[in-house]
Write an enzyme that holds these catalytic residues in place. Structure first.
Site, PDB file in Angstrom:
ATOM      1  N   CYS A 112      10.837  -5.854  10.941  1.00 43.53           N
ATOM      2  CA  CYS A 112      10.636  -4.470  10.513  1.00 43.53           C
ATOM      3  C   CYS A 112      11.633  -3.507  11.157  1.00 43.53           C
ATOM      4  O   CYS A 112      11.755  -2.363  10.724  1.00 43.53           O
ATOM      5  CB  CYS A 112       9.219  -4.014  10.813  1.00 43.53           C
ATOM      6  N   HIS A 253       8.136   3.610  11.538  1.00 43.76           N
ATOM      7  CA  HIS A 253       7.862   2.457  10.678  1.00 43.76           C
ATOM      8  C   HIS A 253       6.453   2.593  10.120  1.00 43.76           C
ATOM      9  O   HIS A 253       5.516   2.947  10.837  1.00 43.76           O
ATOM     10  CB  HIS A 253       8.009   1.174  11.492  1.00 43.76           C
ATOM     11  N   ASN A 283       3.224  -1.746   4.063  1.00 45.93           N
ATOM     12  CA  ASN A 283       4.268  -2.062   5.037  1.00 45.93           C
ATOM     13  C   ASN A 283       5.387  -2.834   4.316  1.00 45.93           C
ATOM     14  O   ASN A 283       5.184  -3.967   3.903  1.00 45.93           O
ATOM     15  CB  ASN A 283       3.639  -2.904   6.159  1.00 45.93           C
TER      16      ASN A 283
END
Ligand code: UT7
Length: 326
Positions: A112, A253, A283
């Site tokens: 990520c 994030h 996500n």
């Protein structure tokens, strides 16, 4: 030489998968997903759409905004954990799709944090004078490595891509700093066990034992994410002698609303300074920050001179931050 983001772009699949639809697939509820994560829906790629499809589309939009031609790009850096193939790199496929004939292209694996790691590499290449224009992309099709029978993970993830054109500039504004970190001690808290050299593909391992799919110790990852993202944010502020109150927009994030709220609270950032779009996309790993940055940029939520703080966390663990004066 200073460094500046001159264009942003994003691309998402058209298909939307809502929490209500997930209720039909697994033992879950819209209420649980919304209260535990903040996610309402996510985008899912269709057959015939690949990571490179969205990466190139996002890249094209970023190039158009920056008014840069594909052949003027020196380098393509693509963060992904879901490449089209193990090799060649998806960045090479994107180079071909864009016609970026003069670019060096490679993927980087930082989960990520892939976009922030890419931004950091781009910053160093440009500051050193080794490159002038770099296309940094985060792109994922996580729906292809999600176990759709595992309610602990399948509700979380979505597909998409975001990109930024990073250029050399004589302005003092722009990318003020990047900080990237790793904590390999925790690699096995969030990983994809199959498809690599440790568990080469067999029907039994890959499919029956479900090693193809994402494994995550959600509670542990959650705790580490809050601490690490706070550390990365403070590193960015301290190295620029700034305080959290100097930040105009915080773009973390997008993994879990509760993680974002916890970090914002630790940094004393009011809700109106925190960009959140995970209710729409879930996500999207390396794509989450560049998609959010593009949405904030195009919707006018970032004005010239604003201080923007990007903050990531992902498998590895990897984490990092970037501070920009827009
Ligand atoms: O991008 C990289 C970083 N990734 C992350 O940051 C993810 C970090 N982790 C998280 O976001 C959270 O840990 C999750 C959203 C994954 C899980 O939330 P949680 O509050 O930590 O829930 P939990 O795992 O402690 O589970 C609580 C309960 C369990 O039931 P019992 O054992 O208490 O009876 C789970 O079985 O919730 C249950 N549960 C669900 N129930 C309905 C877990 N998933 C679901 C579900 N629907 N989808």
């Amino acid at each position: 030489m200073n460094v500046r983001i001159t264009g942003t772009g994003s691309a998402l699949p058209g298909k939307i998968l809502t929490n209500a639809e997930l209720e039909q697939l697994i033992d879950t509820s819209d209420d649980w997903i919304t209260t535990r994560t903040g996610i309402k829906e996510r985008r899912i790629a269709a057959d015939g759409e690949y990571t490179s499809t969205f990466a190139a589309a996002a890249g094209r939009k970023a190039l158009a905004m920056a008014e840069v031609k594909p052949e003027e790009i020196d380098m393509i850096l693509l963060g992904t954990v879901t490449p089209d193939f193990p090799f060649p790199s998806t960045a090479c496929i994107v180079q071909d799709l864009l016609g970026a004939t003069n670019a060096t292209a490679f993927d980087l694996s930082a989960a990520c944090s892939g976009f922030i790691f890419g931004l950091s590499i781009a910053e160093k290449y440009i500051r050193s004078g080794s490159a002038r224009r770099i296309l940094v992309i985060g792109a994922e099709i996580l729906s292809r490595i999600v176990d759709w029978t595992d309610r602990n993970t399948c509700i979380l993830f979505g597909d998409g891509a975001g990109a930024a054109v990073v250029e050399a500039t004589c302005d003092s504004d722009g990318l003020l700093s990047t900080h990237i970190f790793s904590n390999g001690n925790c690699w096995n808290l969030l990983f994809q066990p199959g498809s690599g050299s440790r568990n080469p593909a067999t029907a039994q391992r890959t499919i029956d034992e479900r090693l193809l799919y994402i494994r995550m110790e959600g509670n542990e990852v959650f705790k580490h994410a809050v601490r690490a993202m706070e550390e990365a944010a403070i590193a960015a502020l301290d190295s620029n002698s700034m305080k959290a109150s100097d930040v105009s927009l915080f773009i973390p994030h997008q993994a879990n609303r509760r993680i974002i709220d916890a970090i914002a609270k630790r940094l004393c950032l009011p809700a109106e300074k925190v960009f959140v779009n995970l209710h729409n996309y879930g996500n999207t790993s390396s794509a989450s920050i560049p998609i959010a940055l593009d949405e904030a940029n195009r919707s006018g939520q970032i004005a010239k001179g604003n201080i923007v703080l990007l903050d990531s966390f992902g498998g590895g663990f990897t984490y990092g931050s970037a501070l920009l004066r827009w």
